[in-house]
Design an enzyme around this catalytic site. Sequence first.
Site, PDB file in Angstrom:
ATOM      1  N   SER A 408       1.738  23.387  -4.073  1.00 13.01           N
ATOM      2  CA  SER A 408       1.302  22.039  -4.410  1.00 13.01           C
ATOM      3  C   SER A 408      -0.087  21.969  -5.010  1.00 13.01           C
ATOM      4  O   SER A 408      -0.410  21.018  -5.701  1.00 13.01           O
ATOM      5  CB  SER A 408       1.372  21.154  -3.168  1.00 13.01           C
ATOM      6  OG  SER A 408       0.587  21.712  -2.133  1.00 13.01           O
ATOM      7  N   HIS A 436       7.827  19.963  -4.581  1.00 11.81           N
ATOM      8  CA  HIS A 436       7.317  19.768  -5.943  1.00 11.81           C
ATOM      9  C   HIS A 436       8.224  20.404  -6.994  1.00 11.81           C
ATOM     10  O   HIS A 436       7.822  20.576  -8.140  1.00 11.81           O
ATOM     11  CB  HIS A 436       5.895  20.327  -6.056  1.00 11.81           C
ATOM     12  CG  HIS A 436       4.948  19.650  -5.112  1.00 11.81           C
ATOM     13  ND1 HIS A 436       4.304  18.471  -5.420  1.00 11.81           N
ATOM     14  CD2 HIS A 436       4.590  19.961  -3.842  1.00 11.81           C
ATOM     15  CE1 HIS A 436       3.569  18.084  -4.387  1.00 11.81           C
ATOM     16  NE2 HIS A 436       3.730  18.982  -3.414  1.00 11.81           N
ATOM     17  N   LYS A 466       8.578  12.476  -3.741  1.00 12.11           N
ATOM     18  CA  LYS A 466       7.868  12.870  -4.956  1.00 12.11           C
ATOM     19  C   LYS A 466       8.707  12.445  -6.154  1.00 12.11           C
ATOM     20  O   LYS A 466       8.669  11.278  -6.514  1.00 12.11           O
ATOM     21  CB  LYS A 466       7.525  14.342  -4.868  1.00 12.11           C
ATOM     22  CG  LYS A 466       6.616  14.521  -3.635  1.00 12.11           C
ATOM     23  CD  LYS A 466       6.112  15.865  -3.387  1.00 12.11           C
ATOM     24  CE  LYS A 466       5.077  15.800  -2.279  1.00 12.11           C
ATOM     25  NZ  LYS A 466       5.649  15.596  -0.931  1.00 12.11           N
TER      26      LYS A 466
END
Length: 617
Positions: A408, A436, A466
């Site tokens: 990240s 991610h 996300k």
Amino acid sequence: MSDRLYGVKMRASLGGAHVSGAERIVTAKRIAPTLSALARRALAHERGVPDSINLKVEAQPDVLRIKALPVTTTVVADAEEGWAKVGEILSAAGFARTREICGLFRETYPMRGAMLLDADTLERLEPDRERGVRATNMDSEPSPPADRKNHFVEALALASKVLAAPGIVGEVCVSDDPTYVTGYVATKDGYHRITVLKKSGDPSGGRIFLYRGPRDAVGETIRFLERQAVVVECPQPPRTSREESLAADLAAVDAAGLRRRMRVGSEGLVSFADNDYLGLANDPRVREAAAKAAMEYGAGSGASRLVTGTLPPHLELERHLASFKGADDAIVYSTGYMANLGAISALVGKGDVVFSDAFNHASIIDGCRLSGAEVVVYPHLDMDALDGMLAAARGARRMLVVSDGVFSMDGDILDLPRFLEVCKRHDAFSMVDEAHALGVVGRTGRGLSEHFGCAHPDVMMGTLSKALGSSGGYVAGSATLVEYLRQKSRPFIFNTAPTPASVAAADAALSLLEGEPGLVESLHANVRAFAAATRGVPSVRGGETAIFPVLVGDERRAVAVSEALERRGFLVPAIRYPTVARGEARLRVAISARHSPDQLSSLAECLAGGAETADLV
Ligand code: WAQ
Ligand code: MG
């Protein structure tokens, strides 16, 4: 006889060097417990385990009782402000040469005792400049537990005695404990604590006693400081006020340049800060789905999943995630953090070994710690090292290897095929966190397996917060694995089920991700454009994923660069310890499918320009 008082002293050293010292004045029956507490204190000092501990007990026939100086506290943001405050307090107390006095302070760093300074002529009066003058034979009443250092109370007792000595008119003190940044100035009218007088981590400290009087009386002053037994009566229970101890810790965070501030949203700036990679958090269709679910099923789910909290949207999302990830089944948690905590702590425990990449996210680290398994941290992305560590751990009951898929704060990608091969060879569970990666990596955003065209890890963890624009986390995998987690995972069992709105929003976002391949394509195009535009800027890394770290190093500088970008309309957060290692502060640029070509190129220009002017990077 029973009223008789004894001075009890401890001095510990290691290889001849001072480690710690402390003293108390006690009645006969307190001698034994005090000695034992002081011995424990000597053995627990962070400077090391001493090889010599000197304990001494001595009758004190003449004990002077005095009152403690009144205490005030000034909260300051950093050491600079703290020293300015020292100057102010000394000036207010009638000292003329405050700047010079403060300037002399560093000369006390190597001394075991204090510098004895003529407050007006600045002449040094201590007979032994290397050692200094030591104030000893004092205690406070009540006295704090002797088994560990109570900086505040012990310093207050010392300062109160020192200011009671003939001719002493002031004192300045900073601890030499690297993490204790609060210091004080004492004058006849009080003990003034100042929350920060040095940077956290700095091992230098010292003391100055300020003297005003005839030369021929100095001897008597030193005799008082070193010989006269004094008990200092503290009016309140001698405890740091709880709030004050919090304020002091906060001040230390400030002093290290690590204070963070919460903003409300992106405050009108172009955000390169969030993880909403596909811009779905604000997609009307996703919001609509959330609103609809809230109206249909309620604002909250009312109970945990295994009681009555499971509602149709939960089951639909789990089926949907499983099919999207090509897994048998999936389990949804309220947050990504809980998904990691829940999966890792359920899969391994005492007697097992969990292997964790050195750069893994905090939620993985916390999951490993919570599990009770032995934790082996392997060097970042080093599959050969991992291989060797797994071989060395053969014989463990169960082994789990866990890695971020996309890291990240660095934006680099795990080599999944090698990872799987190594795990398989040692019969270890493989777990990858695709927080991610989902919606970002792979042609259609399905993650690392699609990117590499390889098999799946055993445990596929990801988040709904996300690219999916909602909140929550999941684990997908075999039917057995998922059922096991439903039965064993405490953050799943003992937690209210995620809200219908967040679950339905994630489900709708997943449908968009599947139904509109253009979304992932435009994110990829933006990533390529930004990578191309920053190619000449050496501090900008990344290019494989939506995350581009801009390496700065120094914490304060990272903040300054971030602020400079903010003045140009960009929100690019500074990432500091504890998110990354100390001294590896950086900016983190997160690219989204919704950034315009203009926004991307102007940020790139700013970063490139700043590299030369040093105004930015
Ligand atoms: N007499 C004279 N000087 C001393 C003595 C002593 N008994 N003990 C230490 N020093 C000198 C020496 O140079 C040390 O390096 C320096 O003082 C600092 O000593 O209200 O813990 O024991 O929270 O590290 C301040 C508390 C704590 C402020 C001070 O000092 C607050 C402290 P340390
Ligand atoms: Mg010192």
